[in-house]
Scaffold this active site. Structure first.
Site, PDB file in Angstrom:
ATOM      1  CG  ASP A  52      -1.730  -1.237   1.479  1.00 49.87           C
ATOM      2  OD1 ASP A  52      -2.225  -1.713   0.530  1.00 49.87           O
ATOM      3  OD2 ASP A  52      -1.666  -1.628   2.659  1.00 49.87           O
ATOM      4  CD  GLU A 262      -8.963  -2.666  -0.695  1.00 52.58           C
ATOM      5  OE1 GLU A 262      -9.537  -2.794   0.309  1.00 52.58           O
ATOM      6  OE2 GLU A 262      -8.081  -3.717  -1.408  1.00 52.58           O
TER       7      GLU A 262
HETATM    8  O1  FUB Z   1      -3.316  -3.843   3.675  1.00 49.80           O
HETATM    9  C1  FUB Z   1      -4.386  -3.825   4.010  1.00 49.80           C
HETATM   10  C2  FUB Z   1      -5.246  -3.408   2.875  1.00 49.80           C
HETATM   11  O2  FUB Z   1      -5.129  -4.354   1.921  1.00 49.80           O
HETATM   12  C3  FUB Z   1      -5.441  -2.110   2.410  1.00 49.80           C
HETATM   13  O3  FUB Z   1      -5.973  -1.174   3.430  1.00 49.80           O
HETATM   14  C4  FUB Z   1      -6.289  -2.182   1.360  1.00 49.80           C
HETATM   15  O4  FUB Z   1      -6.022  -1.104   0.310  1.00 49.80           O
HETATM   16  C5  FUB Z   1      -5.535  -3.409   0.807  1.00 49.80           C
HETATM   17  O5  FUB Z   1      -4.361  -3.192   0.159  1.00 49.80           O
END
Ligand code: FUB
Length: 364
Positions: A52, A262
């Site tokens: 991320d 997301e």
């Molecule tokens: O790293 C945990 C979660 O996985 C992140 O918050 C999301 O965007 C995904 O990459």
């Protein structure tokens, strides 16, 4: 590609790795080298797992604010419990291809008074001599909130505020500072990110679960809120970030290839605002273009093909006249979805301002 096809593919890819790992010689006996063959870039660090990546240029230098993945032993579930991260490290480099410095622990979950578990994807911002680290973490009631911590250095250590940001919820904060100095936080993520539990502005642990399975309902959107002058509070109630098709129509829940899942990010190019995000279960990074930080953003397409691993998450930043895409895959762990590594590659806008498609394994 529909969601099951890619999920099945991910399982098919990771299962032989696990078998091989049990045999004691994972590298030689697994298919991992095949899966990552043609990778266009190398992991930036290999001694810790990172994911991320939110990258920023401060004083001419690149700083990366990633999640710090670990194997905590928590079993995998549909809400991503195995993404059980406990601290953040900041990485930096003077230029792409040069040495990468890991500055050690910048913030630890044990120092956040209200935190329960799971430090997920962070971001950072700078204003008037202070660096701000924004982070999602579940509170002690197991509800994701977004917190903020400050430091006089881009690498921390960061001191967290005693409470989460008021009216914040869900995950994946990304702070964009516009040319006029105004900063906006984009946030939200469905499924494990709990956005569906906030349908009417109130938390409901069972809320809207079934809506995510009803393909004909409008899809859920990322949220945006302008930050106040102290960068520690929202200056307004969060609003929806609309991504629409060429006819101005929003997407439906069933449109898994295009709808927001997301990992929101915004960059500005030639006066236009580019809102980019992960499509989650179809594993694309996609984007739309708009005339205001609030959108609406007209969907343009995907720009990163699926990486090996379930999640895909990125940031886009300009450095020394080149646009860079920071992203992650699972090369170091040999395909384990919760043990990821950050990478960087150049991103190009064509003559019309469209982002050229990147194939993470397209090296000839
Ligand atoms: O790293 C945990 C979660 O996985 C992140 O918050 C999301 O965007 C995904 O990459």
């Amino acid at each position: 590609m529909n969601k099951l096809t890619k999920k099945e593919l991910a399982l098919a890819l990771s299962f032989p790795f696990l078998l091989a790992a049990c045999s004691g010689d994972a590298k030689k006996e697994s298919k991992e080298d095949d899966a990552f063959k043609g990778a266009i870039s190398k992991p930036l660090v290999t001694d810790i797992y990172t994911a991320d990546p939110s990258a920023h240029v401060f004083n001419g230098k690149i700083y990366i604010y990633p999640s710090h993945d670990i194997e905590s032993g928590v079993p995998e579930d549909d809400n991503g419990a195995h993404f059980d991260m406990k601290d953040y490290h900041v990485l930096s480099m003077d230029s792409v291809g040069g040495p990468v410095t890991d500055h050690g622990v910048a913030l630890s979950i044990k120092d956040i008074p209200w935190a329960g578990r799971q430090l997920w994807a962070p971001d950072a911002a700078y204003k008037d001599g202070t660096y701000y680290l924004y982070f999602p973490v579940k509170d002690k009631q197991d509800v994701f909130r977004i917190g903020v911590a400050t430091s006089k250095s881009p690498t921390g250590p960061f001191i967290p505020e005693k409470e989460p940001i008021k009216n914040s919820f869900s995950i994946d904060p990304a702070v964009f500072t516009d040319s006029d100095g105004s900063s906006y936080m984009y946030f939200g993520g469905i499924w494990g990110g709990q956005l569906q539990r906030w349908k009417d502005g109130k938390y409901d642990a069972n809320g809207s679960k079934t809506d995510l399975e009803n393909d004909s309902l409008p899809s859920l959107n990322a949220k945006i809120a302008k930050l106040g002058p102290d960068m520690k509070q929202f200056a307004e109630a969060p609003k929806d970030v609309m991504v629409v098709d060429k006819d101005g129509k929003p997407f439906l829940t069933g449109d898994h290839d295009r709808r927001f899942f997301e990992a929101a990010w915004v960059h500005k190019y030639n006066g236009k605002y580019y809102f980019s995000y992960s499509t989650g279960d179809t594993h694309y990074l996609a984007y739309g273009i708009g005339d205001s930080p609030y959108g609406p953003f007209t969907y343009q397409g995907a720009f990163l093909k699926p990486v090996v691993g379930w999640t895909t998450h990125h940031s886009i930043v300009e450095h020394n006249g080149k646009w860079l895409l920071f992203y992650h895959d699972t090369e170091v762990s040999g395909g384990k979805t919760h043990l990821r590594n950050v990478k960087v590659t150049e991103l190009k806008h064509d003559a019309e301002g469209k982002i050229e498609m990147i194939d993470p394994y397209g090296k000839k």
